[in-house]
Scaffold this active site. Structure first.
Site, PDB file in Angstrom:
ATOM      1  N   GLY A 114     -34.548  26.056  -8.536  1.00 21.47           N
ATOM      2  CA  GLY A 114     -34.347  26.805  -9.777  1.00 21.47           C
ATOM      3  C   GLY A 114     -34.954  26.122 -10.985  1.00 21.47           C
ATOM      4  O   GLY A 114     -34.575  26.407 -12.114  1.00 21.47           O
ATOM      5  N   GLY A 115     -35.893  25.207 -10.777  1.00 19.22           N
ATOM      6  CA  GLY A 115     -36.526  24.543 -11.909  1.00 19.22           C
ATOM      7  C   GLY A 115     -36.177  23.069 -12.018  1.00 19.22           C
ATOM      8  O   GLY A 115     -36.394  22.464 -13.066  1.00 19.22           O
ATOM      9  N   SER A 116     -35.634  22.480 -10.937  1.00 15.34           N
ATOM     10  CA  SER A 116     -35.195  21.080 -11.035  1.00 15.34           C
ATOM     11  C   SER A 116     -36.362  20.115 -11.203  1.00 15.34           C
ATOM     12  O   SER A 116     -36.194  19.034 -11.770  1.00 15.34           O
ATOM     13  CB  SER A 116     -34.338  20.691  -9.828  1.00 15.34           C
ATOM     14  OG  SER A 116     -35.035  20.851  -8.621  1.00 15.34           O
TER      15      SER A 116
ATOM     16  N   THR B 268     -30.088  18.051 -10.257  1.00 16.98           N
ATOM     17  CA  THR B 268     -30.368  17.456 -11.563  1.00 16.98           C
ATOM     18  C   THR B 268     -29.398  16.315 -11.851  1.00 16.98           C
ATOM     19  O   THR B 268     -29.756  15.327 -12.488  1.00 16.98           O
ATOM     20  CB  THR B 268     -30.308  18.536 -12.663  1.00 16.98           C
ATOM     21  OG1 THR B 268     -31.291  19.528 -12.348  1.00 16.98           O
ATOM     22  CG2 THR B 268     -30.602  17.957 -14.034  1.00 16.98           C
TER      23      THR B 268
ATOM     24  N   GLY C 124     -25.484  24.890 -11.322  1.00 18.00           N
ATOM     25  CA  GLY C 124     -25.990  25.948 -10.448  1.00 18.00           C
ATOM     26  C   GLY C 124     -24.947  26.930  -9.964  1.00 18.00           C
ATOM     27  O   GLY C 124     -25.282  28.061  -9.637  1.00 18.00           O
ATOM     28  N   GLU C 125     -23.705  26.505  -9.879  1.00 15.82           N
ATOM     29  CA  GLU C 125     -22.736  27.328  -9.153  1.00 15.82           C
ATOM     30  C   GLU C 125     -21.675  27.989 -10.020  1.00 15.82           C
ATOM     31  O   GLU C 125     -21.272  29.124  -9.769  1.00 15.82           O
ATOM     32  CB  GLU C 125     -22.051  26.474  -8.080  1.00 15.82           C
ATOM     33  CG  GLU C 125     -23.018  26.085  -6.971  1.00 15.82           C
ATOM     34  CD  GLU C 125     -22.452  24.996  -6.096  1.00 15.82           C
ATOM     35  OE1 GLU C 125     -22.092  25.298  -4.963  1.00 15.82           O
ATOM     36  OE2 GLU C 125     -22.368  23.839  -6.547  1.00 15.82           O
TER      37      GLU C 125
END
Lengths: 86, 753, 161
Positions: B478-480, B521, B707-708
């Site tokens: 997701g862009g890490s 991250t 993320g969650e």
């Protein structure tokens, strides 16, 4: 090295339901050995997979984690966040 | 919008650079697993069970093997036997069935042929004789006294007294605190409610795919779409009975995972086919296979009783939670038990949670596993209490919210957390006071996820021109990668676009756990920071050599080595000046960081959903959505917002549309995006994301995983908003038009408030 | 089985390929032509990840048979940038963080360009309905819609200058 041990409620069978106990150990592994001597069966339950919280830090694999005299440790079930097979 | 408390001023952290892998993704050049083709490649197809529960009497592959183009056929017999008690027993018999199939779509053989069409034809020619067994399809059926037992060895773990007979209940988890009876005796208001929810799918757009190339030396290379290539390696090795070193896994770009790509399905089959055929084998699932055979999140039955005093303070909670994890052991119950009361101070509680097996696909992790469902129950009940007691729903939550030092469900005190800050951020946002129109309602709900740490590795290599490459083992879902580059830029003082973040394969970077539990991250970021800090020490040493001074007299300031001693002034040295002379000062500049990350900070989120209900059709349209979440420190705020947006959209889909539908034989009836409807752009409004920053004390930049948590509040936020609009409480998912209309037309009854 | 010879124009260049009669245009683009930008998310026309424009019409290439491409003009995501210059939509997707995993992105870009070709100044609702044939599971569409709005503004400014 005397440590205050807090057990999450699902781990209290061997202590007869007691949440907080005292035990000795310079590492978490040694502490578990001592807990097993005091409360037979507790060692197996703890070695089967628990995490600990020490000084506010959750530690997932704590066997060799050092303990401070007079410290406090919380045993909690081991989980693996998003990996857990929900 | 960002609500922050004072923090250090950063040059790169907190900025929004274009992501490093972005150009490839907007030009079509990014290589996802299904885009890869190897010389001499053939194609693998899985043979799947049409039955939900059956014994495999025989598998005859002779006809398939003789068909044109067929190079290899495998069954469970091509893999080492596994017995119950094996550490990954469930995974092994799920990837390829042995003597029984446990759900419709269960893999039991695979075929590789020169073309996909040939492989499909041969797969259809594999003759399987089944003894069909009664299918267990619901929690009630699984727990009935005379229920067929799926696994003869399954003795309920955690049962007290210990289980004496096998059953379909795989685990029991219990937590408690205080005295339940005396707690409820203090309550002025006691409510007890039941909820049911259906399995849902993560719905990643990219189907599972891999290519495996096994050489004559018995070593194999796997290219695959996965959230964790080290776990693909170890799981594949376990299934094949190989050493890890025989397998190299190269992560392709991953087209969404959300937890569903933390386990494996195809890779061992592709390796075995490749070994047998002596050719690279490519396997790509169809969408139909993805739905039938991978990842649903558990369905549940939940019953909760809450007691509150008239001032709103919660005094007692009793939860009985049942999760079905499909056909195998799962941890939905444990995670449900860990999350159901975790956000609130409830001095007296008891929680009992069961995991139950039924004849449906093996569940997989889905973003904050189990938590959205306990939140659905808990947060809608809090809404009822707020309504009954005439208290603003946010004030009720602030009154009961856990803060630093309060005990968690498991007893340990919370470190610094940002729940109250998230509640206040939403309360103070203009959207919370925005006027509502006719048939519109507003719902508030909160959510929690604990996040995890685990192992990560990173290597920083400085290039000859002073740029840097940062290699980690965390697949970027997701862009890490941009986050890793930002943290490295901050540490090294190099421009973020002079840093190339790379996801290394299993032989190119140190062991790294799967991208899961919102850990990339946080934990991999810590490894990057550690590597960079070692690199800075090395850079200071090299600069000291070049200046002819002691290292202790050289500081690292804004990407330059600066002399701080008392001798004559010396010109600062940039990274490029130091790397240009690396051969003369000790050789290449490289540093690694590897660690087991402790102290993943819990994440909290608070959402407000405004929606409109069509009283004629029961159709619900979300018109405004506001979501706050504590990110600790947002490294790349755009991708933090993106995680919040994505969680909200998935949660709204879960609330309103999504569910697995089975026929009476356990055959999935909606295995397509047409019939399993996920939200499309026209279903959703803009989503106002409010990033709250309460830094995590355990991370060098204060990061909490993001993320969650964002998927946890939407279901109850939608349910509470439907109540606000219609006066109806709906306690079964999904809240589809037919269900909403039914509730409106029969207001009162079981759906009444 | 003899294969079908197809001649068409892809991203402005003449192209030829051989395909099976039952092969989809998506599979032919990916496996015969080597353009893997269009993705298969479903194979049933529900997700839009395989979006291409054929003779001016936006369609799911998984629902078109490859031989139907004979004599047509096709554009895919690989043809959106001219040389080093990204299409404004590509640039706005990058700058607006309108992608996460990126697997749906090629389809969204192709569909968004078709939308802006038809309607250079769409409002939010028109964008949402215009892109309702494309599924994204990561972004919640928020930043995609904003990126399309930004690109529309930019394209209008370019055309007016």
């Amino acid at each position: 090295m005397a440590v205050r041990v807090h057990l999450s409620s699902n781990l209290r069978g061997p202590t007869g339901g007691v949440a907080e106990v005292e035990a000795d150990g310079s590492t978490v592994g040694a502490l578990i050995d001592d807990l097993d001597r005091r409360y037979p069966g507790l060692g197996d339950a703890l070695r089967a997979g628990v995490s600990v919280v020490i000084d506010g830090l959750l530690i997932a694999h704590p066997e060799y984690e050092p303990l401070a005299d007079g410290g406090r440790i919380y045993f909690v079930p081991q989980t693996a966040g998003g990996s857990s097979h929900a | 919008m960002t609500v922050t408390e004072p923090k250090p001023s950063y040059k790169y952290v907190g900025t929004r650079p274009v992501r490093h892998d972005g150009l490839e993704k907007v030009t079509g050049r990014a290589r996802f697993a299904a885009d890869l083709n190897m010389s001499g490649q053939i194609h693998g197809i899985v043979v799947r069970s049409p039955h939900a529960h059956a014994r495999i009497v025989s598998i005859d592959t002779s006809e398939a093997e003789a068909m044109p183009g067929v190079k290899a056929v495998i069954t469970g017999d091509d893999f080492p036997a596994v017995e119950p008690g094996h550490r990954q027993y469930d995974m092994c018999i799920n990837v390829i069935a042995r003597d029984k199939v446990f759900y419709e779509g269960h893999a039991l053989a695979a075929v590789a042929a020169s073309t996909r069409d040939q492989a499909q034809a041969a797969a259809a020619a594999v003759k399987v004789t089944y003894e069909v067994l009664p299918a267990v399809l619901t929690i009630e059926a699984a727990m009935a006294p005379d229920a067929p037992v799926l696994h003869a060895h399954m003795m309920t773990a955690g049962a007290d007294p210990p289980a004496e007979q096998p059953s379909n209940i795989s685990n029991v988890t219990r937590f408690s605190s205080g005295e339940l009876d005396s707690g409820f005796a203090q309550a002025d208001l006691v409510i007890e409610r039941e909820f049911t929810t259906q399995p849902v799918h993560q719905g990643y757009i990219e189907p599972h795919a891999c290519v495996a190339d096994t050489g004559q030396d018995g070593h194999t290379t796997i290219w695959c779409s996965s959230q964790g290539h080290f776990s693909v390696r170890s799981s594949t090795a376990t299934l094949l009975g190989w050493e890890n070193t025989r397998i190299r896994v190269i992560p392709a770009e991953i087209g969404g995972g959300f937890g569903g790509k933390t386990t494996i399905y195809l890779e061992p089959l592709a390796v075995a086919l490749s070994a047998k055929a002596g050719r690279p084998v490519k396997m790509v699932m169809t969408r139909d296979e993805v739905f039938r055979a991978t990842g649903p999140a558990p369905g549940t039955k939940l019953r909760i009783k809450l007691g509150a005093k008239s001032d709103g303070s919660l005094v007692a909670g009793d939860a009985y939670l049942i999760y079905t994890n499909g056909a195998y052991t799962g941890s939905g119950g444990l995670l449900g038990a860990m999350t159901v009361f975790e956000s609130y101070k409830i001095p007296n509680f008891e929680i009992e949670a069961l995991d139950v097996v039924i004849n449906t696909a093996r569940s997989a992790a889905y973003r904050a596993p189990a938590a959205p469902l306990t939140a659905f129950a808990m947060e809608t009940m809090l809404d009822e209490i707020a309504t009954d007691l005439g208290i603003d729903p946010i004030d009720l939550r602030i009154q009961n919210a856990v803060t630093e030092g309060d005990p968690s469900t498991m007893g340990f005190p919370f470190a610094r957390i940002g729940f109250v800050e998230c509640l206040e951020a939403v309360r103070d946002h203009p959207n919370y006071k925005a006027p509502l129109g006719p048939n519109q309602g507003r719902g508030v709900a909160a959510g929690y996820w604990f996040n995890i740490g685990e192992s990560s590795s990173a290597t920083v290599n400085l290039n000859e021109d002073g740029t840097a490459t940062v290699v980690t083992g965390s697949p970027d879902i997701g862009g890490s990668r941009a986050s890793m580059a930002l943290m490295a830029a901050e540490e090294l003082g190099i421009d973020v676009h002079d840093i190339r973040p790379v996801v290394g394969d299993t032989e190119a970077v140190g062991f790294t756990d799967t991208t899961e539990g919102s850990r990339a991250t946080f934990a991999t970021g810590m490894a990057v920071v550690e590597a960079c800090r070692r690199m800075v020490v090395e850079l200071r040493g090299r600069a000291a050599k070049m200046m002819g001074v002691d290292i202790d007299d050289v500081d690292w300031v804004d990407g330059q080595a600066v002399y701080t001693g008392s001798d004559d002034e010396k010109a600062p040295l940039s990274v490029a000046e130091i790397t240009a002379k690396a051969k003369r000062t000790g050789g290449p500049l490289t540093a690694t960081g590897s660690l087991e990350a402790h102290g993943a900070g819990p994440g909290f989120a608070v959402h407000v959903c405004d929606l409109e209900v069509d009283p004629e059709t029961g159709v619900v349209r979300v018109v405004r959505y506001t979501a706050s979440q504590d990110a600790g420190t947002a490294i790349h705020p755009s991708y933090v917002e993106g995680q919040i947006h994505g969680g909200v959209a998935q949660g709204i889909g879960w609330a309103l549309n999504e569910e697995y539908i089975y026929d009476s034989d356990g055959v999935m009836e909606n295995p397509s995006f047409l019939d399993y409807r996920v939200p499309v752009a026209s279903d959703l409004p803009m989503i106002d994301a409010i990033i709250v920053e309460v830094p995590n004390p355990a991370h060098p930049y204060g990061v909490r995983g993001v993320g969650e948590t964002g998927i946890v509040p939407p279901i109850p936020a939608v349910a509470n908003a439907i109540h606000s609009a219609t006066g109806c409480r709906i306690r079964d998912l999904p809240m589809s038009p037919v269900r909403v209309l039914g509730a409106i037309t029969s207001n009162g009854g079981s759906n009444g408030a | 089985m003899s294969r079908v010879h197809v001649t068409c124009t892809i991203n402005g260049d003449p192209a030829e390929f051989l395909c099976d009669g039952g092969q989809t245009l998506l599979d032919a683009l990916r496996d015969e032509v080597g353009l893997t930008g269009a993705k298969e998310g479903c194979g049933t026309g529900d997700c839009g990840a395989c979006s291409v424009v054929m003779d001016g019409r936006l369609l799911c290439s998984c629902l078109v048979l490859a031989p139907e491409a004979e004599g047509t003009t096709i554009s895919t995501v690989e043809g959106m940038a001219s040389g080093d210059d990204l299409h404004p939509l590509q640039q706005c997707f990058l700058e607006g963080a309108a992608l996460q995993c990126g697997v749906c992105t090629p389809g969204f870009l192709v569909a968004a360009r078709a939308l802006l070709d038809r309607n250079p100044d769409p409002d939010e609702t028109e964008i949402r309905y215009g892109l309702a044939g494309n599924l994204c599971r990561c972004t919640g569409y928020d930043k995609i819609v904003r990126a399309v709005q930004a690109a529309a503004t930019e394209i209008t400014a370019i055309n007016e200058s």
